[in-house]
Design an enzyme around this catalytic site. Structure first.
Site, PDB file in Angstrom:
ATOM      1  N   HIS A  26     -18.479  -5.917   5.753  1.00 23.22           N
ATOM      2  CA  HIS A  26     -17.711  -7.165   5.634  1.00 23.22           C
ATOM      3  C   HIS A  26     -16.787  -7.139   4.416  1.00 23.22           C
ATOM      4  CE1 HIS A  26     -16.987 -11.420   6.492  1.00 23.22           C
ATOM      5  NE2 HIS A  26     -16.997 -11.606   5.186  1.00 23.22           N
ATOM      6  N   SER A  74     -13.602 -14.728  10.513  1.00 30.90           N
ATOM      7  CA  SER A  74     -14.672 -14.983  11.497  1.00 30.90           C
ATOM      8  C   SER A  74     -15.917 -15.475  10.775  1.00 30.90           C
ATOM      9  CB  SER A  74     -15.020 -13.658  12.196  1.00 30.90           C
ATOM     10  OG  SER A  74     -15.591 -12.783  11.242  1.00 30.90           O
ATOM     11  N   HIS A  75     -16.716 -16.293  11.485  1.00 25.89           N
ATOM     12  CA  HIS A  75     -18.038 -16.709  10.978  1.00 25.89           C
ATOM     13  C   HIS A  75     -19.004 -16.651  12.163  1.00 25.89           C
ATOM     14  CE1 HIS A  75     -19.721 -18.955   7.285  1.00 25.89           C
ATOM     15  NE2 HIS A  75     -19.237 -17.792   6.906  1.00 25.89           N
ATOM     16  N   GLU A  92     -24.422 -17.216  -1.708  1.00 23.21           N
ATOM     17  CA  GLU A  92     -23.157 -17.609  -1.051  1.00 23.21           C
ATOM     18  C   GLU A  92     -23.080 -19.124  -0.921  1.00 23.21           C
ATOM     19  OE1 GLU A  92     -22.484 -15.335   2.449  1.00 23.21           O
ATOM     20  OE2 GLU A  92     -22.511 -13.448   1.339  1.00 23.21           O
TER      21      GLU A  92
END
Lengths: 659, 230, 87, 87
Positions: free
Chosen positions: A47, A93-94, A311
């Protein structure tokens, strides 16, 4: 709490290979600490490092006269609107977080892409999305759809950005792994863009926004491993979004930029503090030293590993100008937000992390980042067997007698039917700039104080990419461009979100390489450079891979907004023209799927020169002011396109007569 | 324009007042304690305090709201749009409350409103029973009050706008959120404080789909220019 | 048959961010309630159940909470039964 | 000082529209829970209070509920104190 022992087994558990583990020891000249291993693991995850895709991404056209910042340099590519303004836009994107917790997954996806835009100093003026789910007959799919739409709606609406366009597709391959791509568009004063860079020895480093918790730890590497049943139990690490704090963060960030108090800023996305400190230090060819004792925490007893990888949402890293610390703090105080100096810029070129008086990590920044020490791979490719054994030779059966019924079946199919149920939950007109919102070929926004308009759209026909990744990806670019042309705007540049399966599977990687090649060809032909974007691999579930889904976000500019053309019929008695040649091509079509339940056949041919000519011709007719509306012929073909033009007009319904 | 943390449509209202109605506009930060020489106070739409707890529940305690209440008590014109309407109810300047939409979902679509009274500072630019096209964008727009209060509102002519269809018929089908008696906008008993759920600020320019909303702003201007007795 | 009143309490799991709770705490402090520490907001559902055997009702409530009322990913729940009312 | 845990339960007054309760009831019936009758949804706020005298704490909670946590037009509330924890 004794830290786990650092060895190859732990490195593998964190997703690193044997060779990468050796490389780390080479960079450090010693064994890494537990925190250092965690930092390398997340920075070298797919990622953050793009290790399996950067080699191919570099082949895409990234220059263009209209571009200010080249792709890869800034958080988002910037396009020139006029002398005083530039447009910043990006898509991300998630997917994996949304598969586990749809509401928060989608909400934090929107929050992340909005931060990516305003961290550059641009005020977000529009949001878009591109969603893909499994079959609507499955209750779990309906649960995911409902959660994702609510998450996007609640976050965007509360933040105050209009959600103006998008697409929703339903295909069995997405059942276990939905795709949730979120796009944001921002407007900034020219020359006032802020870079994500740490420079100036002694400049203060601030962490601003929400406090830090254990949210989404391993979010970055979580996105780099596929959804398996055992990912159910590491669920509490899902990130939670707070759009109210994000709105305050936006206003405070734009205020410190306007007052010229800072040197650089970056949002804390995947890998939180780790990613922002190392990327900003590396880009500035400088070092950063931070003390984790100063980081505002939301939970007790957090380890350096957890603080560096957390996060938690709605946080930014700000590099202030020495001497302006008080003014920076005052701005964040006004907006009731944390603003704590946690360290300063150094000239060592190293990221040094202190915790309870001792050094928890001391790493050369360059060794961590993409374009620096991060590994770059070129995985093996092999043409997929399904393409070899004749999925392409399947012929579309002869049309049934009752074509009227076929048209109604097509209009009723979820992929074509109106998505009003979805977009009526989005506030698409806040900021009073939305001339065309959801339900049009492309969204069109006016710009205060200018005659110009901005058109934006997301597009991808994944079936075509499944049957022919190269031509499918090229068609995705052309279709996004057609939609923007249909409202009267000239296509300028794209961002992209490349959703693919496991890159370790040679067949998947073959489709990825082909799609990049096709996208590059189309972008060169249409002169729409790639301004940046996102790669999302490992989109699969234990039973299958998702279709290759390279989603394109297209940006167009309209010089005179009064010339804009609606996508629906407006006046009785006007002539209807079909531009372009119609050939008997129904391979991979919704018609084929509705008729036979299959996704098969040859993808329609695409001639990029003709495509360019047709788009230029239509644009000329629109700017000559002799066309009232324009609609592109896509899913469902001509019949569906004409039907949509009849029923799309909210004020009046129309019919058409056709020889 | 009062700006609460989380207000979004202060920007939109400012634009309409400044550029469409061509009157001077100023932002008022919610932490301020005073405002002088303002003729009209606008509480804009948005998500003050993130709509946490209840829409408008926290905003009503902002320092500026004490001044707004005094201003209203002295007869000053106050208009609350969407979130602003919710804040006015929470602050007790308007009767009733705005509950979750009947559909339990956020709702964004054009709505039609029938003008019930046009002898007020907010509606004198319209004809009685005129049908206006505006835009609804809310998740908690269902107007509610006790049966007695509803009777008082109706009897006192405090209902200014009702949801209706394009031809002006007040029907259940035209009710977007379940509001009692299709109520979309009301005034207080002394007629100087108005709350309205649909957004006139988003329907003040033809390019955005309707200009009907501008009439509310022009009505207020007319009220001050002495053109209107109401 | 017996009519039984059940309650299901749902709140965010510990450690999961609760922006609403945090905002309410700040509002209470601003209103002068110095003594307020952490605030957590949650939901409560009151259900009337028509059931042959109340013992089984508690398990049924738990099942409803797991499947619909609570989001197992970020929420935890507790169930309460009020004394049955014969009819 | 004593740390006390208080709870404030807020729910709609009888007769006030509660679309959420009705929707949840329908969903539970669809999931096959035939025994479910009326469903009413409400809120619960858990507050930590740092207070010199716990008796006064209950009154303070009521005051917070009246002024902020509940909307008197449409809601009623109930307050609960957990046993004080000395510190």
């Amino acid at each position: 709490m004794k830290e786990p022992e650092v060895n190859i087994a732990l490195a593998k558990k964190l997703g690193l290979t044997e060779e990468e583990y050796q490389k780390i020891q080479g960079f450090l000249g010693r064994m890494p600490t537990y925190t250092e291993l965690g930092i390398y693991a997340v920075m070298w995850s797919e990622h953050c490092s793009y290790k399996n895709s950067i080699a191919l991404l570099k082949t895409l056209p990234r220059e263009g006269s209209a571009l200010v910042a080249k792709a890869g340099e800034e958080n988002a590519g910037a396009v020139v609107l006029d002398e005083e303004r530039v447009i910043v836009f990006k898509i991300e994107s998630h997917n994996h977080p949304s598969a586990v917790e749809p509401y928060q997954g989608a909400a934090t996806g929107v929050g992340g892409i909005l931060r990516d835009v305003f961290t550059m100093g641009a005020r977000p003026i529009a949001a878009l999305n591109s969603l893909r789910f499994g079959n609507l007959g499955d209750p779990r799919v309906r649960y995911l759809l409902d959660g994702v739409v609510r998450g996007i709606s609640d976050y965007g609406n509360s933040f105050g950005v209009p959600t103006v366009a998008g697409e929703v597709y339903f295909e069995d391959c997405y059942t276990g792994n939905p795709l949730v791509n979120a796009m944001a568009v921002g407007l900034a004063k020219r020359g006032r863009l802020v870079r994500a860079i740490a420079t100036g020895v002694g400049n203060p480093v601030f962490i601003v926004g929400s406090s830090t918790g254990r949210d989404g730890i391993h979010g970055a590497s979580f996105a780099s491993k596929e959804i398996t049943d055992e990912s159910e139990e590491d669920r509490p690490s899902v990130q939670i979004g707070d759009p109210f704090t994000e709105k305050l963060l936006l206003e405070a960030s734009l205020e410190i930029i306007k007052k010229d108090l800072i040197v650089g800023m970056q949002d804390m996305g995947a890998a939180g503090l780790t990613c922002s400190t190392s990327e900003m230090a590396a880009k500035g060819k400088a070092g950063i030293e931070i003390d984790l004792d100063k980081v505002p925490l939301r939970e007790k007893g957090m380890t350096p590993y957890e603080i560096m990888l957390s996060e938690s949402q709605e946080r930014m890293l700000v590099i202030g100008k020495k001497g302006r610390e008080v003014e920076i703090r005052e701005v964040f105080e006004k907006w009731d937000l944390n603003c704590v100096q946690i360290g300063e810029v150094t000239d060592t070129g190293r990221v040094v992390v202190k915790f309870l008086g001792r050094v928890a990590a001391d790493i050369p920044a360059e060794s961590l980042v993409l374009g620096g020490g991060a590994p770059v791979y070129n995985p093996p490719r092999k043409k997929p067997t399904y393409l070899e054994n004749g999925v392409k030779s399947v012929k579309t059966p002869d049309p049934p007698k009752d074509l009227g019924k076929v048209l109604l079946d097509l209009l009723a199919s979820p992929n074509i039917a109106s998505k009003r149920w979805v977009f009526q939950q989005y506030d698409s007109t806040v900021r009073t700039n939305t001339v065309f919102g959801p339900g049009y070929d492309a969204a069109l926004l006016r710009i205060r104080g200018s005659k110009k308009g901005i058109a934006v759209k997301t597009d991808c026909n994944a079936r075509y990419c499944y049957l022919d990744p190269r031509r499918g990806a090229a068609i995705a670019v052309c279709e996004a461009a057609r939609n923007v042309v249909a409202v009267g705007a000239k296509p300028m540049a794209i961002t992209n979100c490349l959703n693919f399966g496991n890159p370790g599977d040679p067949e998947v990687y073959w489709t990825f390489a082909e799609a990049i090649a096709g996208m590059g060809e189309a972008c060169r032909a249409l002169e729409t450079p790639v301004t940046g974007g996102n790669v999302s691999f490992y989109n699969e579930d234990p039973t299958r891979m998702v279709y290759p889904t390279p989603v394109i976000g297209m940006l167009g500019i309209l010089d005179d907004i009064d010339k804009a053309t609606s996508s629906h019929f407006q006046t009785e008695g006007n002539w209807v023209y079909l531009v372009g040649e119609t050939k008997p091509e129904t391979g991979g079509s919704e018609y084929m799927k509705v008729l036979t339940g299959q996704v098969a056949g040859v993808v329609p041919t695409l001639d990029l020169k003709t495509e360019k000519k047709i788009q230029a011709f239509v644009l000329n007719q629109i700017s000559a002011g002799i066309m009232e509306s324009c609609h592109d012929v896509s899913d469902g073909g001509l019949g569906v396109a004409l039907a949509e033009m009849c029923i799309g007009n909210q004020e009046r319904k129309f019919g058409f007569a056709l020889e | 324009m009062v700006t609460f943390p989380g207000s979004n449509c202060d920007y939109d209202c400012y634009h309409v007042v400044q550029d469409v109605v061509r009157q001077p506009a100023v932002y008022l930060w919610h932490k301020e304690h005073h405002f002088d020489n303002c003729d009209v106070i606008i509480l804009p739409g948005g998500f003050a305090h993130g709509d946490y707890l209840r829409t408008g529940a926290i905003a009503r305690f902002s320092p500026i709201m004490r001044e707004v209440v005094d201003f209203a008590m002295r007869g000053g014109l106050v208009i609350g749009i969407c979130n602003g309407f919710q804040i006015l109810c929470e602050a007790g300047l308007l009767p009733g409350a705005l509950l979750r939409n009947r559909s339990l979902r956020f709702l964004h679509r054009p709505v039609y409103l029938r003008v019930e009274k046009n002898d007020t500072p907010f509606t004198n630019a319209y004809r009685k029973d005129q049908v206006l096209k505006m835009l609804a964008a809310h998740g908690d727009g269902c107007y509610y009050n006790t049966p007695e209060e509803i009777k008082k509102l109706e009897a006192g002519g405090q209902v200014l706008f009702r949801y209706c269809d394009r031809e002006g018929n007040v029907t259940e089908a035209a009710n977007p959120n379940g509001s009692l008696n299709n109520i979309a906008g009301i005034v207080n008993s002394s007629g100087n404080v108005m709350g309205l759920m649909p957004h006139p600020d988003r329907a003040a320019e033809a390019i955005l789909g309707s200009a009907d909303g501008a009439g509310i702003f022009f009505s207020m201007v007319a009220r001050f220019a002495g053109l209107v007795v109401a | 048959y017996e009519r039984v009143k059940g309650k299901v309490f749902v709140k965010k799991k510990a450690g999961v961010l609760d922006p609403e709770g945090a905002t309410i705490q700040k509002a209470l402090l601003n209103l002068g309630y110095r003594e307020v520490g952490a605030v957590r907001s949650g939901r409560v559902f009151e259900l009337e159940l028509e059931t042959e055997n109340p013992k089984e009702a508690e398990e049924k409530l738990r099942e409803m909470a797991r499947r619909l009322l609570a989001n197992p990913v970020i929420e935890e729940f507790r169930v309460e039964l009020e004394d049955g009312v014969k009819n």
